[in-house]
Structures are given as C-alpha cells and as structure tokens.
Write a protein that holds these residues in place. Structure first.
Motif, PDB file in Angstrom:
ATOM      1  N   ARG A 207       0.813  -1.214   0.000  1.00  0.00           N
ATOM      2  CA  ARG A 207       0.000   0.000   0.000  1.00  0.00           C
ATOM      3  C   ARG A 207       0.847   1.265   0.000  1.00  0.00           C
ATOM      4  N   HIS A 208       2.052   1.189   0.636  1.00  0.00           N
ATOM      5  CA  HIS A 208       2.947   2.342   0.661  1.00  0.00           C
ATOM      6  C   HIS A 208       4.327   1.881   1.095  1.00  0.00           C
ATOM      7  N   GLU A 209       5.354   2.578   0.628  1.00  0.00           N
ATOM      8  CA  GLU A 209       6.726   2.210   0.944  1.00  0.00           C
ATOM      9  C   GLU A 209       6.985   2.227   2.451  1.00  0.00           C
ATOM     10  N   VAL A 210       6.367   3.162   3.161  1.00  0.00           N
ATOM     11  CA  VAL A 210       6.549   3.231   4.611  1.00  0.00           C
ATOM     12  C   VAL A 210       6.075   1.944   5.272  1.00  0.00           C
ATOM     13  N   ARG A 211       4.904   1.475   4.885  1.00  0.00           N
ATOM     14  CA  ARG A 211       4.391   0.252   5.487  1.00  0.00           C
ATOM     15  C   ARG A 211       5.223  -0.967   5.094  1.00  0.00           C
ATOM     16  N   ARG A 212       5.752  -0.976   3.892  1.00  0.00           N
ATOM     17  CA  ARG A 212       6.623  -2.088   3.517  1.00  0.00           C
ATOM     18  C   ARG A 212       7.839  -2.128   4.439  1.00  0.00           C
ATOM     19  N   ARG A 213       8.454  -0.951   4.678  1.00  0.00           N
ATOM     20  CA  ARG A 213       9.614  -0.913   5.569  1.00  0.00           C
ATOM     21  C   ARG A 213       9.219  -1.273   7.001  1.00  0.00           C
ATOM     22  N   ASP A 214       8.065  -0.769   7.446  1.00  0.00           N
ATOM     23  CA  ASP A 214       7.602  -1.078   8.803  1.00  0.00           C
ATOM     24  C   ASP A 214       7.560  -2.572   9.047  1.00  0.00           C
ATOM     25  N   VAL A 215       7.008  -3.303   8.087  1.00  0.00           N
ATOM     26  CA  VAL A 215       6.842  -4.746   8.253  1.00  0.00           C
ATOM     27  C   VAL A 215       8.141  -5.489   7.993  1.00  0.00           C
ATOM     28  N   GLU A 216       8.747  -5.238   6.847  1.00  0.00           N
ATOM     29  CA  GLU A 216       9.873  -6.064   6.414  1.00  0.00           C
ATOM     30  C   GLU A 216      11.184  -5.727   7.118  1.00  0.00           C
ATOM     31  N   GLU A 217      11.380  -4.470   7.511  1.00  0.00           N
ATOM     32  CA  GLU A 217      12.648  -4.088   8.127  1.00  0.00           C
ATOM     33  C   GLU A 217      12.571  -4.012   9.649  1.00  0.00           C
ATOM     34  N   PHE A 218      11.356  -4.004  10.196  1.00  0.00           N
ATOM     35  CA  PHE A 218      11.229  -3.875  11.643  1.00  0.00           C
ATOM     36  C   PHE A 218      10.402  -5.007  12.252  1.00  0.00           C
ATOM     37  N   VAL A 219       9.136  -5.092  11.965  1.00  0.00           N
ATOM     38  CA  VAL A 219       8.288  -6.111  12.586  1.00  0.00           C
ATOM     39  C   VAL A 219       8.844  -7.519  12.372  1.00  0.00           C
ATOM     40  N   GLN A 220       9.357  -7.791  11.183  1.00  0.00           N
ATOM     41  CA  GLN A 220       9.893  -9.123  10.900  1.00  0.00           C
ATOM     42  C   GLN A 220      11.322  -9.321  11.402  1.00  0.00           C
ATOM     43  N   ALA A 221      11.936  -8.264  11.906  1.00  0.00           N
ATOM     44  CA  ALA A 221      13.311  -8.359  12.424  1.00  0.00           C
ATOM     45  C   ALA A 221      13.267  -8.801  13.880  1.00  0.00           C
ATOM     46  N   MET A 222      13.033 -10.063  14.080  1.00  0.00           N
ATOM     47  CA  MET A 222      12.807 -10.593  15.412  1.00  0.00           C
ATOM     48  C   MET A 222      14.045 -10.484  16.298  1.00  0.00           C
ATOM     49  N   ASN A 223      13.803 -10.040  17.550  1.00  0.00           N
ATOM     50  CA  ASN A 223      14.867  -9.912  18.551  1.00  0.00           C
ATOM     51  C   ASN A 223      15.991  -8.993  18.102  1.00  0.00           C
ATOM     52  N   SER A 224      15.658  -7.976  17.339  1.00  0.00           N
ATOM     53  CA  SER A 224      16.674  -7.033  16.873  1.00  0.00           C
ATOM     54  C   SER A 224      16.942  -5.919  17.875  1.00  0.00           C
ATOM     55  N   ARG A 225      16.152  -5.832  18.943  1.00  0.00           N
ATOM     56  CA  ARG A 225      16.310  -4.776  19.943  1.00  0.00           C
ATOM     57  C   ARG A 225      16.421  -5.362  21.347  1.00  0.00           C
ATOM     58  N   SER A 226      17.181  -4.662  22.196  1.00  0.00           N
ATOM     59  CA  SER A 226      17.337  -5.083  23.590  1.00  0.00           C
ATOM     60  C   SER A 226      16.496  -4.227  24.530  1.00  0.00           C
ATOM     61  N   VAL A 227      15.686  -3.333  23.989  1.00  0.00           N
ATOM     62  CA  VAL A 227      14.890  -2.408  24.788  1.00  0.00           C
ATOM     63  C   VAL A 227      13.786  -3.148  25.551  1.00  0.00           C
ATOM     64  N   VAL A 228      13.619  -2.782  26.828  1.00  0.00           N
ATOM     65  CA  VAL A 228      12.536  -3.314  27.655  1.00  0.00           C
ATOM     66  C   VAL A 228      11.740  -2.127  28.199  1.00  0.00           C
ATOM     67  N   PRO A 229      10.671  -1.718  27.508  1.00  0.00           N
ATOM     68  CA  PRO A 229       9.890  -0.575  27.976  1.00  0.00           C
ATOM     69  C   PRO A 229       9.000  -0.949  29.164  1.00  0.00           C
ATOM     70  N   LYS A 230       9.147  -0.188  30.250  1.00  0.00           N
ATOM     71  CA  LYS A 230       8.326  -0.390  31.451  1.00  0.00           C
ATOM     72  C   LYS A 230       7.762   0.948  31.891  1.00  0.00           C
ATOM     73  N   LEU A 231       6.526   0.943  32.355  1.00  0.00           N
ATOM     74  CA  LEU A 231       5.898   2.164  32.840  1.00  0.00           C
ATOM     75  C   LEU A 231       6.460   2.506  34.217  1.00  0.00           C
ATOM     76  N   VAL A 232       7.158   3.624  34.280  1.00  0.00           N
ATOM     77  CA  VAL A 232       7.776   4.085  35.525  1.00  0.00           C
ATOM     78  C   VAL A 232       7.436   5.560  35.701  1.00  0.00           C
ATOM     79  N   GLY A 233       6.769   5.889  36.781  1.00  0.00           N
ATOM     80  CA  GLY A 233       6.418   7.274  37.021  1.00  0.00           C
ATOM     81  C   GLY A 233       5.526   7.873  35.952  1.00  0.00           C
ATOM     82  N   GLY A 234       4.689   7.030  35.366  1.00  0.00           N
ATOM     83  CA  GLY A 234       3.729   7.506  34.380  1.00  0.00           C
ATOM     84  C   GLY A 234       4.231   7.550  32.960  1.00  0.00           C
ATOM     85  N   GLU A 235       5.490   7.145  32.719  1.00  0.00           N
ATOM     86  CA  GLU A 235       6.036   7.136  31.362  1.00  0.00           C
ATOM     87  C   GLU A 235       6.853   5.867  31.146  1.00  0.00           C
ATOM     88  N   PHE A 236       6.914   5.427  29.898  1.00  0.00           N
ATOM     89  CA  PHE A 236       7.694   4.241  29.581  1.00  0.00           C
ATOM     90  C   PHE A 236       9.165   4.601  29.391  1.00  0.00           C
TER      91      PHE A 236
END
Length: 254
Positions: A207-236
């Motif tokens: 549908r659009h190049e942005v969505r292609r990149r979103d899926v193929e370069e990020f969503v499908q890139a499993m375990n590519s990040r070490s970030v653990v977002p947690k809600l602390v003091g009202g913000e992640f």
C-alpha cells in the motif's frame, strides 16, 4: 496462512487476546501490552533511538498538552494519506518513520486506539502491584529475560477494533516461548515472518513504501532490539540495564 487460533501460547501465565478483555480488577503481576503493528514496535524504536521516555496519553490529541509542559518533547499522532504526520505532530505509529526524527535525550508522547487504550485501562484499574511493559516481535527475547520469574505474567494482545489480531497473537506466542525458555526454532522464525508479512492482508505491505519498511525491516526483524519498555512514574522507559548480546533474527529476503 496458518490460523492463529491454532497457535500454542504455552507459558506460565495468562494470555488476554483483546484489550477489551482486560479484567475490571487486574490481579497483581506483569502485564505486557502487545500491539505489534505498530504501536509497540514504534515505542521500542523510539527508546532504541535514545528517547528519554514515551508518554502514552489517554486519548489522541492530548499529546499537545504534554508538549506544552515539555517544550523539547517530540509527539506522535495521526498521519495523512501521503503517510506524513498530521499538522502539529512530529511522527506517527511507524517504526520506520521515527528513524528520521531526532528524539535523542527527548521525552516523547504517542498513543494508539488499541495498545494505548489497553495501557490507559490498566493504569486506571490497576494498583501498585500491577507493572506494565510493552512487547513486540523485536524485543521478545530481552523482555522475557527481564521479567521476574517469581511473578505472574499476563500477555495482552491489543487486538484491532475489538477483534483478534494475528500479528499480536504472533507476538504473544513468541514472547511466551521465551518466557518458557523455548526459543523459536529456525523454521518457526521463518514461518512467523511469513505470517507477519500477510497479517493485515496479502497486499498490505504494497500500500505504501513506509508500510513495507515497517513490516519487512522492523516487525519481521525478530529480537533485533534489547529495549525493555516499562511504565515508571507515568512514562515508559527502557529498564534493561544489562542487555544480553545476542544475534538478531532479521527478516528473510527473497
């Protein structure tokens, strides 16, 4: 495409398949909000890019109030048909688009109709014994490694417009496997990636190049990040102080 009704999400905890199914009185434990396409993945990318924090307002539009109180904040909201942020916003729910926004050391604010709503509901209904995390396919292994073994974990698939969402159930299945110390096998990684490619429809990524990149370069890139977002003091914030150095499982290419 395999029906996610047949997915085995086997781990020592509970799976909630829609944000509408959150209990009115959440039991103590860790609640992982999973909105793979694209809120969760975008939050992970914001923190991976150096954002100080991610604020999740109760509804769209309140990001401007947050920015008025935090002059250096970058805020995300709706997008235009041309896949650009709506007037006044710096970005929107897109893990690839936020790569072009300088968020280093800055607070950010972003919500979504599903993942954001689940977070707001948990904040309203929960108490001090409820901890809220954000999970996606991109941080599944590190998130599971970080969660305490002696506390109950609930995986919350945000869903979409009141329905089960394939991509969120896949994210939950993946996180659940790591919680059970049973990582995806190589052929399963490829299977999950194939299913994510068509989770929102066979032609979605076209549908659009942005969505292609979103899926193929990020969503499908499993375990590519070490970030653990947690809600602390009202913000992640990223609470992973000692990320495990493991090889990512990038998206396959033809």
């Amino acid at each position: 495409m395999q029906n996610t009704n047949q997915l085995s999400i086997d781990f020592d905890g509970d799976h909630i398949r829609r944000c509408e199914d959150l209990p009115t009185e959440p039991a103590p434990g860790n609640y992982v909000i999973i909105d793979v396409m694209f809120f969760s993945t975008t939050v992970v990318e914001l923190l991976a890019a150096g954002a100080q924090s991610v604020h999740v307002p109760e509804e769209r539009g309140l990001e401007f109030e947050y920015q008025s109180d935090n002059a250096d904040a970058k805020i995300g909201g709706g997008r235009t048909e041309a896949f650009e942020p709506e007037d006044g916003y710096d970005f929107y729910n897109s893990p690839s688009y936020v790569q072009s926004v300088d968020v280093t050391g800055r607070p950010t604010s972003l919500t979504s109709s599903n993942g954001g709503r689940a977070i707001s509901n948990l904040q309203e209904l929960g108490d001090d014994d409820v901890d809220i995390y954000i999970g996606s396919t991109t941080n599944a292994a590190e998130l599971a490694r970080h969660l305490p073994d002696d506390e109950k974990t609930y995986l919350v698939s945000a869903g979409s417009k009141g329905e089960w969402a394939t991509e969120d159930d896949l994210g939950a299945a993946m996180i659940g496997r790591y919680l059970n110390d049973y990582p995806l096998l190589d052929f399963e990684v490829e299977m999950f990636q194939d299913m994510l490619q068509v989770a929102k429809g066979e032609n979605y990524v076209e549908r659009h190049e942005v969505r292609r990149r979103d899926v193929e370069e990020f969503v499908q890139a499993m375990n590519s990040r070490s970030v653990v977002p947690k809600l602390v003091g009202g913000e992640f914030v990223d609470v992973n102080e000692s990320p495990l150095q493991t090889a990512a499982q990038p998206a396959t290419s033809d």
